[in-house]
Design a protein around this motif. Structure first.
Motif, PDB file in Angstrom:
ATOM      1  N   VAL A 298      15.854 136.300  81.601  1.00 11.90           N
ATOM      2  CA  VAL A 298      16.034 135.133  82.571  1.00 11.90           C
ATOM      3  C   VAL A 298      15.421 134.133  82.427  1.00 11.90           C
ATOM      4  CG1 VAL A 298      17.521 134.556  84.336  1.00 11.90           C
ATOM      5  CG2 VAL A 298      18.060 136.871  83.687  1.00 11.90           C
ATOM      6  N   ILE A 299      13.993 134.524  82.655  1.00 10.65           N
ATOM      7  CA  ILE A 299      12.942 133.655  82.963  1.00 10.65           C
ATOM      8  C   ILE A 299      12.913 132.654  81.683  1.00 10.65           C
ATOM      9  CG2 ILE A 299      10.510 133.236  83.024  1.00 10.65           C
ATOM     10  CD1 ILE A 299      10.456 135.724  84.934  1.00 10.65           C
ATOM     11  N   ARG A 300      12.798 133.479  80.475  1.00  8.20           N
ATOM     12  CA  ARG A 300      12.523 132.767  79.145  1.00  8.20           C
ATOM     13  C   ARG A 300      13.845 131.817  78.929  1.00  8.20           C
ATOM     14  NH1 ARG A 300      11.494 134.557  73.552  1.00  8.20           N
ATOM     15  NH2 ARG A 300      10.034 135.885  74.182  1.00  8.20           N
ATOM     16  N   SER A 301      14.786 132.076  79.394  1.00 11.44           N
ATOM     17  CA  SER A 301      16.081 131.368  79.068  1.00 11.44           C
ATOM     18  C   SER A 301      15.866 130.140  79.900  1.00 11.44           C
ATOM     19  CB  SER A 301      17.407 131.947  79.618  1.00 11.44           C
ATOM     20  OG  SER A 301      17.578 133.265  78.799  1.00 11.44           O
ATOM     21  N   VAL A 302      15.672 130.141  81.204  1.00  8.86           N
ATOM     22  CA  VAL A 302      15.237 128.978  81.989  1.00  8.86           C
ATOM     23  C   VAL A 302      14.323 128.046  81.555  1.00  8.86           C
ATOM     24  CG1 VAL A 302      14.330 128.334  84.249  1.00  8.86           C
ATOM     25  CG2 VAL A 302      16.087 130.137  84.099  1.00  8.86           C
ATOM     26  N   THR A 303      13.391 128.727  81.031  1.00  7.88           N
ATOM     27  CA  THR A 303      12.295 127.765  80.285  1.00  7.88           C
ATOM     28  C   THR A 303      12.490 127.204  79.009  1.00  7.88           C
ATOM     29  OG1 THR A 303      11.100 129.789  79.424  1.00  7.88           O
ATOM     30  CG2 THR A 303      10.119 128.999  81.599  1.00  7.88           C
ATOM     31  N   ASN A 304      13.470 127.829  78.166  1.00  9.14           N
ATOM     32  CA  ASN A 304      13.937 127.442  77.252  1.00  9.14           C
ATOM     33  C   ASN A 304      15.029 126.009  77.388  1.00  9.14           C
ATOM     34  OD1 ASN A 304      12.849 129.350  75.516  1.00  9.14           O
ATOM     35  ND2 ASN A 304      14.918 130.455  74.862  1.00  9.14           N
ATOM     36  N   VAL A 305      15.546 126.126  78.488  1.00 12.80           N
ATOM     37  CA  VAL A 305      16.188 124.832  78.861  1.00 12.80           C
ATOM     38  C   VAL A 305      15.558 123.920  79.291  1.00 12.80           C
ATOM     39  CG1 VAL A 305      17.982 124.146  80.384  1.00 12.80           C
ATOM     40  CG2 VAL A 305      18.090 126.421  79.449  1.00 12.80           C
ATOM     41  N   GLN A 306      14.410 124.225  79.960  1.00 18.20           N
ATOM     42  CA  GLN A 306      13.303 123.318  80.417  1.00 18.20           C
ATOM     43  C   GLN A 306      12.582 122.576  79.305  1.00 18.20           C
ATOM     44  OE1 GLN A 306      10.099 125.068  82.419  1.00 18.20           O
ATOM     45  NE2 GLN A 306      10.342 123.622  84.228  1.00 18.20           N
ATOM     46  N   GLU A 307      12.368 123.459  78.387  1.00 20.23           N
ATOM     47  CA  GLU A 307      11.685 122.782  77.211  1.00 20.23           C
ATOM     48  C   GLU A 307      12.675 121.791  76.178  1.00 20.23           C
ATOM     49  OE1 GLU A 307       9.842 125.679  74.364  1.00 20.23           O
ATOM     50  OE2 GLU A 307       8.670 126.506  76.131  1.00 20.23           O
ATOM     51  N   ALA A 308      13.675 122.090  76.057  1.00 24.33           N
ATOM     52  CA  ALA A 308      14.887 121.309  75.587  1.00 24.33           C
ATOM     53  C   ALA A 308      14.747 120.053  76.307  1.00 24.33           C
ATOM     54  CB  ALA A 308      16.195 122.044  75.180  1.00 24.33           C
ATOM     55  N   THR A 309      14.844 120.302  77.734  1.00 26.56           N
ATOM     56  CA  THR A 309      14.778 118.995  78.603  1.00 26.56           C
ATOM     57  C   THR A 309      13.973 118.084  78.361  1.00 26.56           C
ATOM     58  OG1 THR A 309      16.395 120.396  80.158  1.00 26.56           O
ATOM     59  CG2 THR A 309      15.897 118.433  80.945  1.00 26.56           C
ATOM     60  N   ALA A 310      12.717 118.726  78.397  1.00 29.09           N
ATOM     61  CA  ALA A 310      11.402 118.073  78.228  1.00 29.09           C
ATOM     62  C   ALA A 310      11.428 117.307  77.015  1.00 29.09           C
ATOM     63  CB  ALA A 310      10.138 118.755  78.349  1.00 29.09           C
ATOM     64  N   LYS A 311      11.853 117.833  75.864  1.00 27.45           N
ATOM     65  CA  LYS A 311      11.866 117.045  74.631  1.00 27.45           C
ATOM     66  C   LYS A 311      12.958 115.976  74.716  1.00 27.45           C
ATOM     67  CE  LYS A 311      10.364 120.817  71.800  1.00 27.45           C
ATOM     68  NZ  LYS A 311      10.363 121.394  70.550  1.00 27.45           N
ATOM     69  N   ALA A 312      14.032 116.222  75.400  1.00 26.44           N
ATOM     70  CA  ALA A 312      15.067 114.995  75.497  1.00 26.44           C
ATOM     71  C   ALA A 312      14.609 113.833  76.056  1.00 26.44           C
ATOM     72  CB  ALA A 312      16.397 115.635  76.077  1.00 26.44           C
ATOM     73  N   LEU A 313      13.872 114.122  77.246  1.00 23.40           N
ATOM     74  CA  LEU A 313      13.445 113.141  78.072  1.00 23.40           C
ATOM     75  C   LEU A 313      12.129 112.367  77.537  1.00 23.40           C
ATOM     76  CD1 LEU A 313      13.133 115.261  81.699  1.00 23.40           C
ATOM     77  CD2 LEU A 313      14.543 113.104  81.018  1.00 23.40           C
ATOM     78  N   LEU A 314      11.707 113.116  76.406  1.00 19.66           N
ATOM     79  CA  LEU A 314      10.640 112.159  75.602  1.00 19.66           C
ATOM     80  C   LEU A 314      11.099 111.352  74.514  1.00 19.66           C
ATOM     81  CD1 LEU A 314       7.853 115.122  75.309  1.00 19.66           C
ATOM     82  CD2 LEU A 314       7.729 112.863  76.719  1.00 19.66           C
ATOM     83  N   VAL A 315      12.382 111.396  74.270  1.00 18.99           N
ATOM     84  CA  VAL A 315      13.033 110.467  73.271  1.00 18.99           C
ATOM     85  C   VAL A 315      12.434 108.957  73.633  1.00 18.99           C
ATOM     86  CG1 VAL A 315      14.975 109.655  72.263  1.00 18.99           C
ATOM     87  CG2 VAL A 315      14.660 112.058  72.626  1.00 18.99           C
ATOM     88  N   ASP A 316      11.952 108.461  72.886  1.00 15.08           N
ATOM     89  CA  ASP A 316      11.635 106.900  73.205  1.00 15.08           C
ATOM     90  C   ASP A 316      13.081 106.027  73.002  1.00 15.08           C
ATOM     91  OD1 ASP A 316      10.937 104.506  73.066  1.00 15.08           O
ATOM     92  OD2 ASP A 316       9.128 104.746  71.799  1.00 15.08           O
ATOM     93  N   MET A 317      13.644 105.800  74.120  1.00 12.66           N
ATOM     94  CA  MET A 317      14.908 105.459  74.208  1.00 12.66           C
ATOM     95  C   MET A 317      14.869 103.976  73.557  1.00 12.66           C
ATOM     96  SD  MET A 317      17.317 107.626  74.499  1.00 12.66           S
ATOM     97  CE  MET A 317      18.704 106.492  74.467  1.00 12.66           C
TER      98      MET A 317
END
Ligand code: PSV
Ligand code: MN
Length: 388
Positions: A298-317
């Motif tokens: 479950v911890i890994r799953s939470v951090t997987n969502v967090q990593e995907a979110t971080a990458k999405a936030l790094l998109v140069d809009m």
């Protein structure tokens, strides 16, 4: 370029809801493998969820499934959660495990069975009143196996009638979240098979009805991020049930089968305001950990969502919008891929340290001694499992 401090602030405010059943034993229809230390009560499930929150800092909410998490006093369960810095989240109804539901629940041809199913859904709203939960998550196993078995349109009418009765019963701050799934257990028709059907019902019901996107509930090749963008645009994305699938509804750890898909979904979420608190998208996990250790999974799953979110936030809009406006096909794709290819682990380690958390949540959990303590302490009683 995105401002790193702003990215961190959004990540620090992210909330992932974990499912009580993810802490219990589970398996396939062939075998449920028991694990040492598995909770025996909803209270012990909360103890495990508290560990996930302690090490990730972003998982303070736990979904319950009724009747699997039935207790005598739901207010006491909510207080127990609060003492552990947790809240009780979505109440998941269950109209799929009684013998009566062989031909369906709210869509059943017999009015008596429909009334029984509706009474359960209304009981779930009573439970929400006691737990302070905002969301009622409805998934129906209803459907048919053979052409001609029942009237497809009449079943939609029965569904609409039940949903309207539940909607009517909701409090001002409560929502009905309707989850679709294209097949299983029904193999010919499913009464809520896709986002379009769920959306149509929610639209008819009103603003307190929204759609749940379970990432495991689509035909192979379905473009889930398109659905996410469309529902957000319409103000009808209520929640995710995150998990991964290779074949059907596999309920594996989110981000494990296709991390790029998770990134594409989170990009649409970020781009269309899905992380704004007022949009109220509930980011839930709906997973089963059949062969891997549950709490670190479950911890890994939470951090997987967090990593995907971080990458999405790094998109140069700005760069993406400019490339899109210029019709620069390769350039716009490159902007997106740049963000996806960024290793965000250093950023997340830094963020956790700033929050007083260990930089590696799974390693910190392993060192904590909790796994050994529950394996030694939780002896006797019945372990919670699929259906309990
Ligand atoms: C159905 O397959 C589902 O995704 C629904 O969310 C159920 O309530 C849940 O699984 C049970 O895990
Ligand atoms: Mn689900």
């Amino acid at each position: 370029m995105p401002d790193i401090a702003a990215v961190k602030a959004v990540l620090a405010g992210q909330r992932i809801e974990t499912p009580s059943w993810g802490y219990g034993n589970s398996g396939t229809r062939f075998k449920v493998f028991a694990q040492a230390g598995v909770p025996r009560t909803p209270y012990e499930k909360l103890d495990d969820a508290a560990k996930v929150h302690e090490f990730t800092g972003i998982a303070p909410v736990v979904s319950l499934h009724i009747p699997w998490d039935r207790v005598d006093d739901y207010a006491a369960l909510a207080a127990y959660a609060k003492d552990r810095s947790l809240e009780l989240g979505a109440i998941n109804s269950n109209t799929f495990q009684d013998d009566d539901y062989k031909l369906g629940s709210v869509c059943h041809p017999d009015a008596k069975i429909r009334a029984k199913a509706l009474a359960h859904l209304l009981e779930c709203v009573d439970i929400m009143d006691a737990t302070g939960s905002r969301d009622l998550k409805l998934w129906f196993a209803d459907g048919t196996n053979y052409p001609g078995q029942d009237d497809i349109a009449a079943r939609q009418d029965r569904l609409a009638e039940a949903l309207a009765a539940v909607y009517e019963r909701l409090g001002d701050d409560q929502r009905l979240l309707l989850e679709y799934k294209f097949f299983e257990p029904a193999f010919y028709t499913t009464d809520v098979p896709d986002w379009g059907t769920a959306y149509a019902h929610c639209l008819e019901l009103g603003p307190k009805a929204q759609v749940v996107v379970d990432t495991g509930h689509h035909a192979p090749g379905t473009n889930i991020e398109f659905i996410v963008a469309t529902l957000l645009r319409a103000g009808k994305l209520g929640a995710f049930d995150f998990n991964s699938r290779f074949y059907a509804d596999d309920d594996l750890m989110v981000g494990s089968a296709d991390p790029f898909q998770l990134f594409r979904i989170m990009h649409e979420v970020v781009k269309n305001g899905g992380l704004d608190p007022e949009t109220n998208v509930n980011f839930m996990l709906d997973q089963c950990h059949n062969i891997e250790a549950k709490i670190p999974a479950v911890i890994r799953s939470v951090t997987n969502v967090q990593e995907a979110t971080a990458k999405a936030l790094l998109v140069d809009m700005d760069a993406l919008t400019a490339a899109q406006r210029d019709g620069d096909v390769l350039g716009s794709n490159e902007v997106l891929m740049d963000a996806y290819d960024t290793d965000v682990r250093p950023l997340l380690r830094e963020l956790r340290e700033e929050q007083g958390l260990a930089p590696d949540p799974v390693a910190a959990y392993r060192k904590s001694g909790w796994q050994e303590a529950i394996a030694a302490g939780r002896v006797g009683g019945d372990q919670a499992g699929w259906g309990a």
